[in-house]
Scaffold this motif. Structure first.
Motif: not given
Ligand SMILES: Cc1cc2nc3c(=O)[nH]c(=O)nc-3n(C[C@H](O)[C@H](O)[C@H](O)COP(=O)(O)OP(=O)(O)OC[C@H]3O[C@@H](n4cnc5c(N)ncnc54)[C@H](O)[C@@H]3O)c2cc1C
Length: 326
Positions: A95-106
Motif C-alpha cells: 500500500f502507498g499509505g494514506g488513511l484508507l491504505g492504512f485501514e485496509i492494510g491493517a
C-alpha cells in the motif's frame, strides 16, 4: 502466484486513479520484476475496463476488478483483497499509505493473520524475498523488516513510491465477484468528501503552504493562497485554524487530518505541535516562518525564518511571481 505482489488502486468518482496508488503499483512492478513474479492490482466499484487495463502502463499484469464492491470504504476492499490473495496465492500486499491504505492494510493483516510493516519508506529484494525499510526513533535510524510467513503486508508512507508510467503495456482485466462479509456492508458511502471545499487534493500537491494561527484571522489566509498560487502549490492548514472555521477540514494536516509528503512544505505561523508534525514530517523540504525563535517547528525544519509573516509573505510572493514571469 509465488512472490506476487498485490496492490489496491483507489479511484475517485470519475474513475481517476490516486497518485499514491499509482506509485504503489509502479513499486510493486519494479519489485516483482526482481522477484521474477507479478504485480497485480485490485480495483473496486465502477471503473471502465479501459481505465483498469491502463494500469498496465504502471506495470500491473492483472487487474482484479470487483465492480459490485463499494469504493472508498476499507472493509469491502479487505474482503476482495483477502479473496484474491487466497485464490491467486499472492505473497505480498503493498500500500502507498494514506488513511484508507492504512485501514485496509491493517484490516487485511488481521483477516489473514499476516505480518505487517507500516511507515515504510523503501522496499528491497534480498534472497528472493521482500525486505521493508522502516525509519524508527524519530527517523534517526532505519530497520530492515522481513517476513517469516505469507502474505507479508507492506504499508508505505504517503508518496514513498515514485510513479513510473512507462513500466508496461495493457493489463489483463479479470472480473471478480466476491461475496462481502456481513460486517463489511454495514457502513455505506453516502458521499465522497475528501476534496470538500478545496480545489486541489493536498495529498497530491508537490508544494504546500501550511497556514496556522499565526496568520491572525481567516481573511489572512489569502496571504498563504497568494504565495501558494505564485509557486504553483496548494494551501494546507493546522487543526487550530480549521477548528476556528478559518479554513476547510479537507486542508487539515496532522493526526486527525491528512498525511502529506510534498517536495516543499512551507509552514507559516505554525508552532509545530506533535499532532501537526506527524502529518507533514515526511515532506522532502520543510521551511518555517515564525516570529518566535523558540517555536518547536524550528527543531525539525530544514530552513527556518524568524520574522513576522505579515511582512515576509507579501514580499516572498512578489519575488517568486517576478522570478517565474521573468
Ligand atoms: C487529540 C489531538 C489531535 C490533534 N490533531 C491535530 C491535527 O491533526 N493537526 C493539527 O495541526 N493540530 C492538531 N492538534 C492540535 C495541536 O496540538 C496544536 O494545537 C495545533 O497544531 C496548533 O496549531 P497552530 O500551529 O496553527 O497554532 P499555535 O500553536 O497557536 O501556533 C501559532 C504560531 O504562530 C506564530 N505566530 C504568531 N504570529 C505570527 C506572525 N505574525 N508571524 C509569524 N509567526 C507568528 C506563533 O509564534 C506560534 O508559534 C491536535 C490536538 C489534539 C489534542
Amino acid at each position: 502466484m509465488a512472490g506476487g505482489i498485490l496492490v489496491y488502486a483507489l479511484h475517485d468518482d470519475e474513475g481517476n486513479f490516486n497518485k499514491n496508488s499509482l506509485g504503489a503499483i509502479s513499486e510493486a512492478a519494479r519489485l516483482a520484476g526482481e522477484l521474477g513474479s507479478e504485480a497485480g492490482v485490485v480495483v473496486v466499484g465502477e471503473v471502465a475496463d479501459d481505465a483498469c487495463a491502463g494500469l498496465g502502463a504502471y506495470g500491473a499484469k492483472r487487474v482484479f476488478h470487483a465492480k459490485s464492491a463499494p469504493e472508498g470504504l476499507a472493509q469491502p476492499v479487505v474482503d476482495v483483497m483477502a479473496s484474491v490473495i487466497r485464490d491467486e496465492g499472492f505473497s505480498y500486499a503493498l500500500f502507498g499509505g494514506g488513511l484508507l491504505g492504512f485501514e485496509i492494510g491493517a484490516g487485511l493483516t488481521a483477516r489473514l493473520n499476516a505480518g505487517v510493516t507500516m511507515e515504510v519508506t523503501a522496499v528491497k529484494v534480498t534472497d528472493g524475498k521482500l525486505i521493508a525499510e522502516r525509519p524508527v526513533l524519530q527517523d534517526s535510524a532505519i530497520v530492515d523488516v522481513g517476513y517469516v510467513g505469507e502474505p507479508g503486508i507492506i504499508i508505505g508512507r504517503l508518496n514513498a513510491f515514485d510513479v513510473n508510467e512507462s513500466a508496461g503495456g495493457q493489463a489483463e482485466v479479470v472480473d471478480v465477484d466476491v461475496e462481502l462479509s456481513e460486517w463489511s456492508t454495514k457502513a455505506r458511502m453516502r458521499t465522497r468528501g475528501e476534496q470538500r471545499g478545496a480545489d486541489v487534493n493536498i495529498e497530491d500537491a508537490e508544494i504546500l503552504v501550511g497556514g496556522g494561527r499565526g496568520l491572525g484571522e481567516k481573511d489572512n489566509f489569502k496571504l498563504a493562497e497568494e504565495l501558494a498560487g505564485a509557486m504553483g502549490g496548494a494551501v494546507a492548514a493546522t487543526r487550530a485554524v480549521v477548528d476556528a472555521g478559518w479554513y476547510p477540514y479537507a486542508a487539515q494536516i496532522g493526526q486527525t487530518g491528512k498525511t502529506v509528503a510534498p517536495k516543499l512544505y512551507l509552514a507559516v505561523g505554525i508552532s509545530g505541535a506533535i499532532q501537526h508534525k506527524v502529518g507533514m514530517q515526511s515532506s522532502e523540504n520543510i521551511v518555517a516562518i515564525n516570529k518566535d525563535q523558540n517555536a518547536p517547528i524550528f527543531e525539525f525544519c530544514d530552513l527556518g525564518i524568524v520574522g513576522d509573516l505579515h511582512k515576509i509573505l507579501p514580499k516572498l510572493t512578489e519575488a517568486i511571481a517576478a522570478k517565474r514571469s521573468g
